[in-house]
Enzyme design. Structure first.
Site, PDB file in Angstrom:
ATOM      1  N   LYS A  75      82.850  17.458  85.950  1.00 55.50           N
ATOM      2  CA  LYS A  75      83.022  16.912  87.298  1.00 55.50           C
ATOM      3  C   LYS A  75      84.128  15.873  87.292  1.00 55.50           C
ATOM      4  O   LYS A  75      84.270  15.099  86.332  1.00 55.50           O
ATOM      5  CB  LYS A  75      81.690  16.284  87.742  1.00 55.50           C
ATOM      6  CG  LYS A  75      81.693  15.634  89.118  1.00 55.50           C
ATOM      7  CD  LYS A  75      80.313  15.081  89.440  1.00 55.50           C
ATOM      8  CE  LYS A  75      80.284  14.341  90.767  1.00 55.50           C
ATOM      9  NZ  LYS A  75      78.925  13.839  91.087  1.00 55.50           N
ATOM     10  N   SER A 153      77.104  14.824  95.421  1.00 50.11           N
ATOM     11  CA  SER A 153      78.535  14.794  95.163  1.00 50.11           C
ATOM     12  C   SER A 153      78.987  15.786  94.090  1.00 50.11           C
ATOM     13  O   SER A 153      80.166  15.916  93.816  1.00 50.11           O
ATOM     14  CB  SER A 153      78.948  13.379  94.733  1.00 50.11           C
ATOM     15  OG  SER A 153      78.300  13.010  93.528  1.00 50.11           O
ATOM     16  N   SER A 177      72.751  13.596  93.787  1.00 46.41           N
ATOM     17  CA  SER A 177      73.983  14.372  93.650  1.00 46.41           C
ATOM     18  C   SER A 177      73.967  15.448  92.581  1.00 46.41           C
ATOM     19  O   SER A 177      74.915  16.212  92.468  1.00 46.41           O
ATOM     20  CB  SER A 177      75.165  13.432  93.395  1.00 46.41           C
ATOM     21  OG  SER A 177      75.414  12.650  94.531  1.00 46.41           O
TER      22      SER A 177
END
Length: 479
Positions: A75, A153, A177
């Site tokens: 990520k 996220s 997230s």
């Protein structure tokens, strides 16, 4: 055969490599072909490292870890990689061309396991929203329905896994997230116990202890095995979670014992729960009962106290203000309002208004809330079952702010964090599992299980039981 291998979980892909039925390079090449075919529609990957991935896969020095040669993704928030961009969803950092100087400790752990990263995945600016639609890189689309959000996220990570590009991907969770994108994309998403995985060397903790880093996967066994890879402190960490008595993977085969499980299908603060989601919770409760567990409709009273939400928002706001100051110092220029999205600036502005005394009071309130939650588990319960989110994946654009209404997306986010953020405050482990798909649109819906502090082994054991009783692995989006 190689294309079929990409539809397996990471454990099965690693087994193919171990048996020499496929080489790491062949597996990575196949993943690259699929990425090139699917990523333009999904917007999952934003920084590609394909040549580097192939070189690593072909290198005889590739570590002989448990996931040797398995394609992976990191990520673009946390999981720093030396020489790679790290933009945290910020157009400011993209324009500055920021790249990292050293690997994060967690990145080193992934690499030592033999995983091969294809690149970095999309995230909203500073991870502030439960959708992934940053101005910097555009939206990530849900593989099950491209008009809908993949969550946030860790939306890019979830889309990469659900989209069949990689079997597992690095993710992080400061309010849901990991669990939210897992719910929206039909994946397994575990937020580990506070301090289970290290934020070193860059940070001792993130978001004042609210955040955790780990992965999203397709299977419970991948989640367990990867937690064995990542768990443990970097020397110098300010604190860390108690180590497990045995490996997390071993928990999946441990002798079964009946548990006492509470559940709720309603949300606090009069937030409506979509009927299909409530039905999924009820069906999961009945399955658990059928497996021999004692299931009761009860939950910690502290969850219904609205005060914890304001504390959470203040903690995040203070950390957003600090993040802008920190990134500005790294780049060498003060970040101004025009450099970030309207909501980011509004949240950080609130954070700058919070005094040191107020911030410490908020941290104390977080700890008090965690003790109130823990008391319910200490009273004899093992797990809490709930929805992961109160609403199905929203259409893209719904969770967007405007200059005129900078906090619109934050207010609209309430159904997507109401069940998840309490366990960021308490630091307890919580996990989202696929439970149903909407009748209209075929979008995934998840349920959440939460355990006592350091109780990942119990979570994983019960998750594996549900995976067997209500299998989801064969259900895939029609990309």
């Amino acid at each position: 055969m190689l294309d079929d291998a990409l539809d397996l979980d990471a454990t099965a892909q690693a087994e193919l490599v171990r048996r020499r039925e496929v080489s790491p390079a062949e597996l990575v090449e196949a993943a690259i072909r699929r990425l090139e075919a699917r990523n333009p529609r999904l917007g999952a990957f934003i920084h590609l490292a394909l040549e580097r991935a192939l070189e690593r896969a072909k290198d005889a020095r590739l570590p002989a870890g448990p996931f040797r040669g398995v394609p992976f993704a990191l990520k673009d928030l946390g999981g720093a990689e030396a020489g790679m961009p790290h933009h945290a969803g910020m157009a400011f950092l993209r324009r500055a061309g920021w790249t990292e100087r050293e690997d994060a400790y967690l990145t080193q752990r992934f690499a030592a396991a033999g995983l091969v990263s294809l690149g970095r995945t999309n995230t909203p600016e500073l991870a502030l929203l439960p959708t992934t639609e940053p101005d910097a890189y555009g939206p990530t689309r849900n593989p099950w329905n491209l008009a809908h959000s993949a969550g946030g996220s860790s939306g890019g990570a979830a889309a990469a896994v659900a989209g069949g590009i990689v079997a597992a991907a690095h993710a992080s969770d400061g309010g849901g997230s990991i669990r939210g994108p897992a719910s929206m994309c039909g994946l397994v998403g575990l937020k580990p116990t506070r301090g289970r995985n290290s934020f070193g060397p860059g940070l001792g903790e993130r978001w004042s202890g609210l955040s955790a880093e780990f992965v999203v996967t397709r299977s419970v066994r991948d989640t367990a095995a990867l937690l064995d890879v990542t768990a443990g402190p970097m020397p110098g960490d300010p604190y860390y979670a108690p180590p497990p008595a045995a490996s997390f993977a071993a928990a999946l085969g441990a002798p079964f014992r009946p548990l006492r499980i509470g559940f709720r299908a309603s949300a606090p603060r009069d937030i409506p729960v979509d009927p299909e989601i409530a039905d999924a919770v009820g069906a999961t409760a009945r399955t658990l009962e059928g497996l021999g567990h004692r299931v009761e409709e009860t939950w910690p009273e502290a969850l219904d106290d609205p005060g914890h939400v304001g504390v959470y928002v203040n903690i995040v706001a203070a950390n957003a203000a600090r993040a802008l100051a920190s990134w500005g110092a790294k780049v060498g220029r003060t970040i101004e309002e025009a450099d970030v999205e309207p909501m980011t600036w509004a949240v950080a502005s609130r954070g700058r208004e919070i005094s040191a005394v107020e911030h410490l009071a908020n941290v104390e309130a977080v700890h008090a809330f965690g003790r109130r939650l823990a008391a319910w588990w200490e009273a004899g319960f093992d797990l809490l079952l709930s929805p992961t989110q109160a609403a199905p994946p929203p259409p893209l654009g719904f969770l967007r702010s405007t200059p005129e209404q900078p906090l619109l997306a934050l207010f609209r986010s309430a159904p997507y964090g109401v069940f998840t953020l309490p366990f960021n405050l308490s630091g307890q482990p919580a996990l989202s599992l696929p439970a149903a798909w909407t009748r209209e649109g075929g979008l995934p819906l998840g349920v959440q299980l939460a355990a006592r502090f350091a109780g990942e082994a119990t979570l994983l054991s019960v998750a594996a039981q549900l995976e067997t009783a209500r299998p989801w692995a064969e259900r895939r989006p029609a990309l």
